[in-house]
Motif scaffolding. Structure first.
Motif, PDB file in Angstrom:
ATOM      1  N   PHE A   1       0.962  -1.214   0.115  1.00 21.23           N
ATOM      2  CA  PHE A   1       0.011   0.057   0.126  1.00 21.23           C
ATOM      3  C   PHE A   1       0.820   1.154   0.007  1.00 21.23           C
ATOM      4  O   PHE A   1       0.521   2.209  -0.762  1.00 21.23           O
ATOM      5  CB  PHE A   1      -1.078  -0.068   1.266  1.00 21.23           C
ATOM      6  CG  PHE A   1      -1.875   1.288   1.447  1.00 21.23           C
ATOM      7  CD1 PHE A   1      -2.421   1.765   0.183  1.00 21.23           C
ATOM      8  CD2 PHE A   1      -2.124   1.991   2.587  1.00 21.23           C
ATOM      9  CE1 PHE A   1      -3.398   2.726   0.200  1.00 21.23           C
ATOM     10  CE2 PHE A   1      -2.822   2.907   2.652  1.00 21.23           C
ATOM     11  CZ  PHE A   1      -3.466   3.424   1.438  1.00 21.23           C
TER      12      PHE A   1
ATOM     13  N   TRP B   1       2.010   1.910  -3.475  1.00 17.29           N
ATOM     14  CA  TRP B   1       0.952   2.606  -3.956  1.00 17.29           C
ATOM     15  C   TRP B   1       0.822   4.012  -4.102  1.00 17.29           C
ATOM     16  O   TRP B   1       0.715   4.932  -5.056  1.00 17.29           O
ATOM     17  CB  TRP B   1      -0.233   1.707  -4.251  1.00 17.29           C
ATOM     18  CG  TRP B   1      -1.448   2.117  -5.059  1.00 17.29           C
ATOM     19  CD1 TRP B   1      -1.764   2.070  -6.101  1.00 17.29           C
ATOM     20  CD2 TRP B   1      -2.321   3.354  -4.367  1.00 17.29           C
ATOM     21  NE1 TRP B   1      -2.790   2.778  -6.704  1.00 17.29           N
ATOM     22  CE2 TRP B   1      -3.235   3.388  -5.603  1.00 17.29           C
ATOM     23  CE3 TRP B   1      -2.744   3.775  -3.184  1.00 17.29           C
ATOM     24  CZ2 TRP B   1      -4.296   4.388  -5.744  1.00 17.29           C
ATOM     25  CZ3 TRP B   1      -3.638   4.911  -3.229  1.00 17.29           C
ATOM     26  CH2 TRP B   1      -4.533   5.064  -4.320  1.00 17.29           C
TER      27      TRP B   1
ATOM     28  N   HIS C   1       1.805   5.277  -7.298  1.00 15.76           N
ATOM     29  CA  HIS C   1       0.271   4.914  -8.050  1.00 15.76           C
ATOM     30  C   HIS C   1       0.589   3.976  -9.164  1.00 15.76           C
ATOM     31  O   HIS C   1      -0.101   4.149 -10.108  1.00 15.76           O
ATOM     32  CB  HIS C   1       0.035   6.592  -8.429  1.00 15.76           C
ATOM     33  CG  HIS C   1      -0.861   7.168  -7.103  1.00 15.76           C
ATOM     34  ND1 HIS C   1      -1.971   6.837  -6.857  1.00 15.76           N
ATOM     35  CD2 HIS C   1      -0.381   7.971  -6.521  1.00 15.76           C
ATOM     36  CE1 HIS C   1      -2.222   7.623  -5.735  1.00 15.76           C
ATOM     37  NE2 HIS C   1      -1.249   8.377  -5.678  1.00 15.76           N
TER      38      HIS C   1
ATOM     39  N   LYS D   1       0.194   0.542 -10.809  1.00 12.33           N
ATOM     40  CA  LYS D   1      -0.855  -0.490 -10.727  1.00 12.33           C
ATOM     41  C   LYS D   1      -0.207  -1.653 -10.245  1.00 12.33           C
ATOM     42  O   LYS D   1       0.585  -2.301 -11.121  1.00 12.33           O
ATOM     43  CB  LYS D   1      -1.808  -0.388 -11.887  1.00 12.33           C
ATOM     44  CG  LYS D   1      -3.184  -1.086 -11.747  1.00 12.33           C
ATOM     45  CD  LYS D   1      -4.077  -0.656 -12.778  1.00 12.33           C
ATOM     46  CE  LYS D   1      -5.455  -1.327 -12.707  1.00 12.33           C
ATOM     47  NZ  LYS D   1      -6.389  -0.900 -13.686  1.00 12.33           N
TER      48      LYS D   1
ATOM     49  N   LEU E   1      -3.914  -5.641  -5.675  1.00  8.71           N
ATOM     50  CA  LEU E   1      -5.367  -5.204  -5.929  1.00  8.71           C
ATOM     51  C   LEU E   1      -6.320  -6.422  -5.677  1.00  8.71           C
ATOM     52  O   LEU E   1      -7.363  -6.345  -4.988  1.00  8.71           O
ATOM     53  CB  LEU E   1      -5.861  -4.479  -6.895  1.00  8.71           C
ATOM     54  CG  LEU E   1      -5.028  -3.355  -7.280  1.00  8.71           C
ATOM     55  CD1 LEU E   1      -5.387  -2.783  -8.876  1.00  8.71           C
ATOM     56  CD2 LEU E   1      -5.504  -2.079  -6.333  1.00  8.71           C
TER      57      LEU E   1
ATOM     58  N   GLN F   1      -7.983  -3.602  -3.456  1.00  6.05           N
ATOM     59  CA  GLN F   1      -8.894  -2.910  -3.901  1.00  6.05           C
ATOM     60  C   GLN F   1      -9.751  -2.060  -2.905  1.00  6.05           C
ATOM     61  O   GLN F   1     -10.112  -1.230  -2.936  1.00  6.05           O
ATOM     62  CB  GLN F   1      -9.592  -3.768  -4.854  1.00  6.05           C
ATOM     63  CG  GLN F   1     -10.791  -2.837  -5.776  1.00  6.05           C
ATOM     64  CD  GLN F   1     -10.168  -1.765  -6.455  1.00  6.05           C
ATOM     65  OE1 GLN F   1      -9.032  -2.109  -7.481  1.00  6.05           O
ATOM     66  NE2 GLN F   1     -10.327  -0.434  -6.361  1.00  6.05           N
TER      67      GLN F   1
ATOM     68  N   THR G   1      -8.677  -1.469  -0.131  1.00  4.70           N
ATOM     69  CA  THR G   1      -7.905  -0.097   0.529  1.00  4.70           C
ATOM     70  C   THR G   1      -8.149   1.149  -0.317  1.00  4.70           C
ATOM     71  O   THR G   1      -8.381   2.078   0.106  1.00  4.70           O
ATOM     72  CB  THR G   1      -6.408  -0.736   0.805  1.00  4.70           C
ATOM     73  OG1 THR G   1      -6.700  -1.710   1.613  1.00  4.70           O
ATOM     74  CG2 THR G   1      -5.766   0.553   1.501  1.00  4.70           C
ATOM     75  N   VAL G   2      -7.871   0.844  -1.662  1.00 12.86           N
ATOM     76  CA  VAL G   2      -7.979   1.953  -2.473  1.00 12.86           C
ATOM     77  C   VAL G   2      -9.241   2.499  -2.482  1.00 12.86           C
ATOM     78  O   VAL G   2      -9.295   3.797  -2.436  1.00 12.86           O
ATOM     79  CB  VAL G   2      -7.440   1.417  -4.161  1.00 12.86           C
ATOM     80  CG1 VAL G   2      -7.857   2.851  -5.069  1.00 12.86           C
ATOM     81  CG2 VAL G   2      -5.937   1.029  -4.127  1.00 12.86           C
ATOM     82  N   ASP G   3     -10.374   1.716  -2.578  1.00 12.57           N
ATOM     83  CA  ASP G   3     -11.649   2.275  -2.774  1.00 12.57           C
ATOM     84  C   ASP G   3     -11.954   3.248  -1.377  1.00 12.57           C
ATOM     85  O   ASP G   3     -12.581   4.364  -1.251  1.00 12.57           O
ATOM     86  CB  ASP G   3     -12.598   1.313  -2.628  1.00 12.57           C
ATOM     87  CG  ASP G   3     -12.766   0.670  -4.057  1.00 12.57           C
ATOM     88  OD1 ASP G   3     -12.199   1.131  -4.984  1.00 12.57           O
ATOM     89  OD2 ASP G   3     -13.083  -0.716  -4.049  1.00 12.57           O
TER      90      ASP G   3
ATOM     91  N   TYR H   1      -9.732   4.584   0.659  1.00 13.22           N
ATOM     92  CA  TYR H   1      -8.915   5.921   0.744  1.00 13.22           C
ATOM     93  C   TYR H   1      -9.227   6.756  -0.261  1.00 13.22           C
ATOM     94  O   TYR H   1      -8.842   8.047  -0.184  1.00 13.22           O
ATOM     95  CB  TYR H   1      -7.139   5.482   0.759  1.00 13.22           C
ATOM     96  CG  TYR H   1      -6.707   5.276   1.810  1.00 13.22           C
ATOM     97  CD1 TYR H   1      -5.876   6.280   2.695  1.00 13.22           C
ATOM     98  CD2 TYR H   1      -6.837   3.967   2.498  1.00 13.22           C
ATOM     99  CE1 TYR H   1      -5.710   5.935   3.834  1.00 13.22           C
ATOM    100  CE2 TYR H   1      -6.202   3.570   3.750  1.00 13.22           C
ATOM    101  CZ  TYR H   1      -5.631   4.672   4.469  1.00 13.22           C
ATOM    102  OH  TYR H   1      -5.264   4.399   5.771  1.00 13.22           O
ATOM    103  N   ASP H   2     -10.089   6.659  -1.364  1.00 11.27           N
ATOM    104  CA  ASP H   2     -10.666   7.372  -1.895  1.00 11.27           C
ATOM    105  C   ASP H   2     -11.324   8.677  -1.479  1.00 11.27           C
ATOM    106  O   ASP H   2     -11.689   9.936  -1.850  1.00 11.27           O
ATOM    107  CB  ASP H   2     -11.458   6.798  -3.123  1.00 11.27           C
ATOM    108  CG  ASP H   2     -10.584   6.356  -4.344  1.00 11.27           C
ATOM    109  OD1 ASP H   2      -9.316   6.543  -4.396  1.00 11.27           O
ATOM    110  OD2 ASP H   2     -11.310   5.350  -5.039  1.00 11.27           O
TER     111      ASP H   2
END
Length: 243
Positions: A73, A76, A80, A82, A87, A92, A94-96, A98-99
Motif C-alpha cells: 500500500f 502505491w 501510484h 498499478k 489489488l 482494491q 483499501t484503494v476504494d 482511501y478515495d
C-alpha cells in the motif's frame, strides 16, 4: 503497577474487529501494544484502523511492525503504480476506502506507514516480526530486509520440525537459537485448521485469519492468555474480505 505486553495479529482493514477485541482484552493505557503488521487490505475500514493506531500512540507505548500489505500500500501511495496482484488480494478495498480521505489525513497516514519497523526485539530478547527471516545469524543480519515481511520459511521450518528436538541438539535450527521467543503473523493459522494462536517451539503465530472468516487475536506475551473478536466476516456481512 506495570501493564501487560499485548501482541496483536493481522487486522486487514477490520476496524470493527480491532475495536471489539481491544474491548474484550480490556486494553488500558498501562498496556504496551505490539502490532504485527498488515493493517490494511481486505475489509473496508483500513483508514479507520490506521486512525486508531495513530491515536493509540498518544495513550500507550506502541510498537508498529511493517507487514507486506502495508509495504504494498505504501508503494502505491508513493508511486501510484498499478499492481494487479495486490489489488486482487485485498488492495482494491483499501484503494476504494482511501478515495474518501482528504489530502491532509492522507499525508498523516503516509507518514505513519513510512515509520513502521521491520522488527522489534524487547528487553527479554523476544522477537516480534511480521513474517520471519532467513539469515542463520539472526534478523539483524538479514541480507534482504524485505524478508521480515515476506518470509514464510521460518514458519514452514517449525511446522516441519521434530517436536522432540531440543536446543542442545546439533540439528536444532540455528535461526531459533538467537531469541527467547518469536512472534509472527503473515501466514494464517487457518492454513493448518486452527483459528487460535499456534505455538511451535519458540515461535508463536498470532495471525488467526482475520482477513478471511476467522477472528482477530490479542495475546498477552507473558501469560499467553488471549482474546478474540467475532469471526470478522460476521462483522462485515456484506463484504467478502481478502481473496
Amino acid at each position: 503497577m506495570n501493564g501487560r505486553t499485548l501482541v496483536i495479529g493481522d487486522i486487514h482493514g477490520a476496524y470493527k474487529a480491532l475495536k471489539q477485541v481491544m474491548e474484550r482484552a480490556g486494553v488500558s493505557p498501562k498496556d504496551r501494544l505490539v502490532f504485527l503488521g498488515d493493517y490494511v487490505d481486505g475489509w473496508s475500514e483500513s483508514p479507520a484502523v490506521i486512525n486508531t493506531l495513530i491515536e493509540l500512540r498518544d495513550t500507550n507505548k506502541c510498537i508498529f511492525i511493517k507487514g507486506n500489505h502495508d509495504a504494498l500500500f505504501l508503494d502505491w501511495l508513493q508511486t501510484h503504480k498499478k499492481n494487479e496482484a495486490w489489488l486482487f488480494h485485498g488492495g482494491q478495498a483499501t484503494v476504494d476506502a482511501y478515495d474518501k480521505l482528504d489530502k491532509a489525513m492522507l499525508r498523516i497516514h503516509l507518514n505513519f506507514l513510512e515509520s513502521l519497523e521491520n522488527y522489534h526485539i524487547d528487553g527479554q530478547n523476544r522477537l516480534f516480526v511480521h513474517a520471519g527471516f532467513t539469515n542463520a545469524h539472526g534478523v539483524a543480519n538479514e541480507y534482504f530486509p524485505k524478508m521480515a515481511y515476506w518470509d514464510r520459511s521460518l514458519w514452514e521450518m517449525v511446522l516441519a520440525m521434530d517436536k522432540n528436538l531440543t536446543e542442545d541438539n546439533m540439528f536444532y535450527p540455528q535461526r531459533l537459537r538467537h531469541y527467547s521467543e518469536i512472534y509472527i503473523g503473515h501466514t494464517p493459522t487457518i492454513r493448518i485448521g486452527e483459528t487460535i494462536p499456534v505455538n511451535i517451539d519458540k515461535v508463536w503465530n498470532i495471525d488467526t485469519g482475520a482477513a478471511y472468516k476467522s477472528p482477530l487475536t490479542i495475546l498477552d506475551v507473558d501469560t499467553k492468555e488471549y482474546w478474540q473478536s467475532d469471526n470478522v466476516n460476521e462483522l462485515y456481512p456484506n463484504e467478502k474480505g481478502r481473496n
